[in-house]
Scaffold this active site. Structure first.
Site, PDB file in Angstrom:
ATOM      1  N   GLU A  64       0.817  -1.220   0.000  1.00 17.93           N
ATOM      2  CA  GLU A  64       0.000   0.000   0.000  1.00 17.93           C
ATOM      3  C   GLU A  64       0.848   1.266   0.000  1.00 17.93           C
ATOM      4  O   GLU A  64       0.423   2.304  -0.497  1.00 17.93           O
ATOM      5  CB  GLU A  64      -0.971   0.000   1.184  1.00 17.93           C
ATOM      6  CG  GLU A  64      -2.110  -1.017   1.046  1.00 17.93           C
ATOM      7  CD  GLU A  64      -1.744  -2.411   1.535  1.00 17.93           C
ATOM      8  OE1 GLU A  64      -0.551  -2.645   1.848  1.00 17.93           O
ATOM      9  OE2 GLU A  64      -2.643  -3.276   1.610  1.00 17.93           O
ATOM     10  N   PHE A 126     -11.684  -7.738  13.933  1.00 21.62           N
ATOM     11  CA  PHE A 126     -10.617  -8.181  13.036  1.00 21.62           C
ATOM     12  C   PHE A 126     -10.197  -7.042  12.096  1.00 21.62           C
ATOM     13  O   PHE A 126     -11.031  -6.435  11.434  1.00 21.62           O
ATOM     14  CB  PHE A 126     -11.081  -9.394  12.231  1.00 21.62           C
ATOM     15  CG  PHE A 126     -10.054  -9.861  11.237  1.00 21.62           C
ATOM     16  CD1 PHE A 126      -8.828 -10.366  11.671  1.00 21.62           C
ATOM     17  CD2 PHE A 126     -10.288  -9.772   9.876  1.00 21.62           C
ATOM     18  CE1 PHE A 126      -7.876 -10.780  10.764  1.00 21.62           C
ATOM     19  CE2 PHE A 126      -9.329 -10.189   8.956  1.00 21.62           C
ATOM     20  CZ  PHE A 126      -8.120 -10.689   9.407  1.00 21.62           C
ATOM     21  N   GLN A 127      -8.939  -6.760  12.047  1.00 17.47           N
ATOM     22  CA  GLN A 127      -8.367  -5.693  11.213  1.00 17.47           C
ATOM     23  C   GLN A 127      -8.996  -4.331  11.467  1.00 17.47           C
ATOM     24  O   GLN A 127      -9.110  -3.503  10.575  1.00 17.47           O
ATOM     25  CB  GLN A 127      -8.433  -6.064   9.722  1.00 17.47           C
ATOM     26  CG  GLN A 127      -7.507  -7.232   9.419  1.00 17.47           C
ATOM     27  CD  GLN A 127      -7.309  -7.496   7.942  1.00 17.47           C
ATOM     28  OE1 GLN A 127      -8.169  -7.195   7.117  1.00 17.47           O
ATOM     29  NE2 GLN A 127      -6.174  -8.080   7.596  1.00 17.47           N
ATOM     30  N   LYS A 176     -17.819  -0.857   6.603  1.00 21.53           N
ATOM     31  CA  LYS A 176     -18.324  -1.827   5.632  1.00 21.53           C
ATOM     32  C   LYS A 176     -19.848  -1.728   5.488  1.00 21.53           C
ATOM     33  O   LYS A 176     -20.382  -1.876   4.388  1.00 21.53           O
ATOM     34  CB  LYS A 176     -17.912  -3.232   6.071  1.00 21.53           C
ATOM     35  CG  LYS A 176     -17.825  -4.176   4.891  1.00 21.53           C
ATOM     36  CD  LYS A 176     -17.076  -5.444   5.253  1.00 21.53           C
ATOM     37  CE  LYS A 176     -17.086  -6.413   4.092  1.00 21.53           C
ATOM     38  NZ  LYS A 176     -16.417  -7.679   4.436  1.00 21.53           N
ATOM     39  N   MET A 489      24.359   8.836   1.326  1.00 26.46           N
ATOM     40  CA  MET A 489      24.157  10.126   1.986  1.00 26.46           C
ATOM     41  C   MET A 489      24.527  10.056   3.470  1.00 26.46           C
ATOM     42  O   MET A 489      25.157  10.964   4.014  1.00 26.46           O
ATOM     43  CB  MET A 489      22.696  10.544   1.812  1.00 26.46           C
ATOM     44  CG  MET A 489      22.322  11.840   2.472  1.00 26.46           C
ATOM     45  SD  MET A 489      23.291  13.195   1.830  1.00 26.46           S
ATOM     46  CE  MET A 489      22.283  13.725   0.481  1.00 26.46           C
TER      47      MET A 489
END
Ligand SMILES: Cc1cc2nc3c(=O)[nH]c(=O)nc-3n(C[C@H](O)[C@H](O)[C@H](O)COP(=O)(O)OP(=O)(O)OC[C@H]3O[C@@H](n4cnc5c(N)ncnc54)[C@H](O)[C@@H]3O)c2cc1C
Ligand SMILES: Cc1ncc(C[n+]2csc(CCOP(=O)(O)OP(=O)(O)O)c2C)c(N)n1
Ligand SMILES: [Mg+2]
Lengths: 574, 177
Positions: A64, A126-127, A176, A489
């Protein structure tokens, strides 16, 4: 429900599910491309994306974070709002780095996240994760939708807020149940939010005061930044610069807002900017800052920054005025609008001898730094000569996307630009891993342009999985990996400030050629200067994505450099 | 020099807004001494009154940072001289301590506090005033045993005569994009 026969030409019903409404809102806002990754809590919307796939192209990223950077690259090459979508929980938290990056670099982006059903909020379902709580500090605005009926208004507002005023990222979290629920769909674009001023009114007095200061100046100096690009004020900037004969320097995010070879473009500001533009900060008498926010990488030690100068600051965000540098005249407003009002008030001028000062500095910088960096004749290849060679082949017409590190600084210093929106880099957050996905997004946002990702061996491994997007979506980006087998760097700082204690900066790298090959991307690795020109030509001519790995000097440094804590005049050439 | 500063934030009352307001403070490591949320004189406009200890220069920056939040309409900061302000404190005292002839009654009187509620087992005393005044009363009540103490955040009214309405109508928007 009636069971009458359907009319011949079925107009889409307006009594639809929330998830269909989401997709139709996106279409209303002109979104034809969205980057994302599916999962449980966003599946209803993915089902609609499937049905609408002829109108919205969904690009399946591999992580993502890649979706956010791709959306950023898309936004910055196209000037449109970037869109991305993810599921709840880990999907949403994986967006966080890109959202923070878009926030600090003012990139317009709308991120949609799925969420557990309303009745489970707060139950450690959940999640489930507190996406609002996590993203509030790093978004311009955010909203959690828990009813389908809220969708059209919230989407309209989200897009308006993301792109207006000082742009930024917006998060819409949708439970949802709201995706499954029904609503009577009707869409109205948002044009005003009561509590929010997207375009401040310009003060007439301030305009005149600014013009008077400029007209009386002997050594006026313009510093410009990304605000010029976001405002699409490139022409207006050029008119002011040319009419008043004022030397102008860009920040890294202002790169490409003016042509590199414009005689009044004196180069880059900041820690790794050009010598003259830094030193002259403490010699000018009037400083005109346009669409730039005096980042500490630009100002160095503020106590040693332009203390002698009167400062005019043109900014759309009132909160930037006096934040870092005390302003004498604040021009709060949109750059395009303000510049078009200001230029008629300023006198024609040339300031010849003042320009000369910049040119003298350029000679010093060329002798001490640029010649060796861009035209070396022996030893390992340098990053600078690779960028120079790219310029020779692209004539400044390509979009250069960079990751973060030495290669980024070198690309920003030496890449040449003939078109605006051509430099895409992670400035404020300095997010390693930005380059590859942002280049993919940039190419999809400007398909007719050549897009070159300049990346380091460290950074590319943070998002290397996005090569999968190139494989699956066939995006023709050219990847130039400047491989110094170091986190260069950081190594440079260790060399200069930590007595060469190279703590955790040496890289044992994988065989990048095999990785590219595994993703079916044409690849080549070179370590001989003699092969450079031909390889770059082949890469650019190849009809498809290309992965060119150039082995460069392991312990080269980027100069000039303003050491941290020092003033801009204390810039070091070696 | 850091000084006591009262910040007034006006916004629509929306879920999540308090979080947006407070992160503007916490990310700058500014400690919130008190925070009060209430309605304002304008219907639909909510007001937060927040007390902090910062310099006027930082207060300027903070107020601009707050104001730029999309859902915040206006923010101001005031030095103590520019406002009239009060807090309210409640003290729960054991009933026996309040029986007739108790010196406590005199203490309550002298402090212009009042007896809010007399219950079988306890009495609640209420005092409105500045922090020093409610603290002073606390100290004098303490020897008699305070069962429970609570003090509200500051509420403040500004001295300047300009009304919020006037500020809001000044927020003119030129062409919309
Ligand atoms: C390793 C590393 C080194 C770096 N070194 C340097 C360096 O040497 N030099 C350098 O310059 N940067 C450097 N940077 C980047 C630096 O951190 C900043 O990101 C950059 O300087 C910001 O540039 P900016 O102010 O132009 O852009 P932004 O941060 O995007 O600011 C743009 C400003 O324009 C305003 N604006 C937006 N829209 C409008 C509008 N319509 N009208 C008017 N104003 C508007 C915004 O409100 C904002 O204040 C470095 C970054 C990294 C990672
Ligand atoms: C996500 C992230 N982690 C750490 C850093 C700190 N950092 C800045 S530059 C750099 C080294 C980058 O190495 P490489 O990608 O090889 O580029 P080079 O400097 O060698 O060109 C590191 C570790 C960062 N900017 N971003
Ligand atoms: Mg490296």
């Amino acid at each position: 429900m009636s069971t009458k026969t359907k009319p011949e030409t079925a107009t889409p019903s307006n009594h639809i599910t929330g998830s269909e409404a989401v997709v139709r809102c996106l279409l209303e806002e002109g979104v034809d491309l969205i980057f994302g990754y599916p999962g449980g809590a966003i599946m209803p919307v993915y089902d609609e994306l499937y049905k609408y796939s002829d109108q919205i192209h969904h690009v399946l990223v591999r992580h993502e974070q890649g979706a956010t950077h791709a959306a950023q690259g898309y936004a910055r090459s196209s000037g449109r709002v970037g869109a991305c979508i993810a599921t709840s929980g880990p999907g949403a938290t994986n967006l966080v780095t890109g959202i923070a990056d878009a926030m600090i670099d003012s990139t317009p982006m709308v991120c949609i996240t799925g969420q557990v059903p309303k009745h489970l909020l707060g139950s450690d379902a959940f999640q489930e994760t507190d996406v609002m709580g996590i993203t509030i500090p790093i978004t311009k605005w955010s909203f959690q939708i828990t009813e389908a009926s809220e969708i059209p208004e919230v989407f309209a507002k989200a897009f308006y807020i993301a792109k207006s005023g000082r742009p930024g990222p917006v998060v819409i979290d949708i439970t949802k149940n709201a995706q499954f629920g029904k609503l009577d769909y009707q869409y109205e674009h948002c044009e005003v939010v009561k509590t929010y001023v997207s375009r401040p009114e310009i003060g007439k007095n301030e305009l005149q005061e600014a013009a008077d200061l400029i007209n009386s100046a002997e050594r006026p100096y313009i510093l410009f930044g990304q605000g010029v690009i976001l405002s699409e004020a490139e022409e207006e900037l050029k008119s002011l610069v040319e009419k008043a004969g004022i030397p102008a320097a860009w920040t890294i995010l202002g790169l490409s807002a003016m042509n590199t070879d414009h005689p009044l473009n004196v180069g880059m500001l900041g820690m790794h900017g050009n010598y003259g533009p830094n030193v002259m900060i403490n010699e000018c008498d009037v400083m005109i800052a346009i669409g730039m926010r005096f980042d500490d990488r630009v100002t160095g030690n503020l106590d040693k920054f332009a203390k002698q100068a009167k400062v005019i600051h043109l900014e759309i965000d009132r909160a930037e005025i006096d934040k870092n540098v005390k302003t004498d005249v604040a021009l709060v407003g949109d750059a395009k609008e303000v510049l078009s009002l200001l230029t008629p008030l300023v006198n024609t001028n040339t300031h010849e001898s003042w320009h000369q000062r910049f040119k003298e500095c350029d000679v010093m910088e060329f002798d001490k730094v640029i010649r060796n960096e861009c035209d070396p004749t022996e030893g390992m290849m340098t990053m600078g000569e690779v960028i120079k060679n790219i310029n020779q082949h692209t004539h400044g017409e390509a979009i250069i996307v960079t990751d973060v590190g030495q290669h980024q600084m070198v690309a920003c210093r030496y890449a040449e630009f003939k078109q605006t929106k051509s430099n895409i880099t992670s400035g404020g957050l300095g997010t390693m891993g930005f380059g590859l996905p942002a280049a993919i997004g940039a190419k999809l946002g400007a398909p007719d342009r050549q897009v070159i990702a300049v990346v380091g061996d460290g950074g590319i491994q943070m998002t290397i999985e996005e090569l999968g997007v190139i494989l699956q979506t066939d995006v023709h980006v050219k990847i130039v990996l400047l491989n110094n087998e170091f986190l260069g760097m950081v190594r440079q700082w260790q060399q200069l400030f930590f007595d060469k204690r190279y703590s955790a900066t040496e890289m044992i790298n994988p065989d990048f050629q095999k990785i590219a090959e595994a993703y079916k991307i044409e690849a080549k690795r070179i370590d001989d200067r003699a092969d450079l020109d031909k390889s770059i030509e082949d890469m650019l001519n190849h009809d498809g994505a290309y992965f060119l790995e150039v082995m460069v000097g392991k312990e080269n440094n980027v100069f000039p450099m303003v050491p941290s804590g020092a003033g801009v005049s204390e810039i070091r050439l070696e | 020099m850091p000084q006591q500063i009262t910040i007034a934030v006006f916004s629509e009352n929306k879920a999540g807004l308090l979080h947006r307001v407070t992160t503007s403070f916490t990310r700058r490591k500014i400690n919130i001494e008190s925070l009060t949320a209430s309605q304002s004189e304008i219907p639909g406009i909510h007001r937060y009154t927040i007390v902090v200890e910062i310099t006027p220069a930082d207060a300027d920056k903070l107020v601009h940072a707050l104001e730029k939040q999309v859902d915040i309409q206006k923010a101001f900061w005031y030095a103590n001289e520019e406002i009239i302000y009060r807090e309210i404190a409640l003290y729960k005292i054991r009933a026996e301590a309040m029986k007739d002839g108790s010196p406590l009654l005199e203490v309550v009187d002298r402090h212009h506090a009042r007896i809010l509620s007399v219950e079988k087992e306890f009495t609640v005393i209420q005092k409105t005033g500045r922090r020093e005044a409610t603290t002073q009363l606390f100290e004098e009540l303490e020897p008699y045993g305070i069962l429970e103490f609570v003090r509200s955040g500051r509420v403040a009214i500004s001295r300047p005569m300009k009304e919020l309405k006037d500020y809001l109508s000044e927020l003119k928007v030129s062409s919309l994009r």
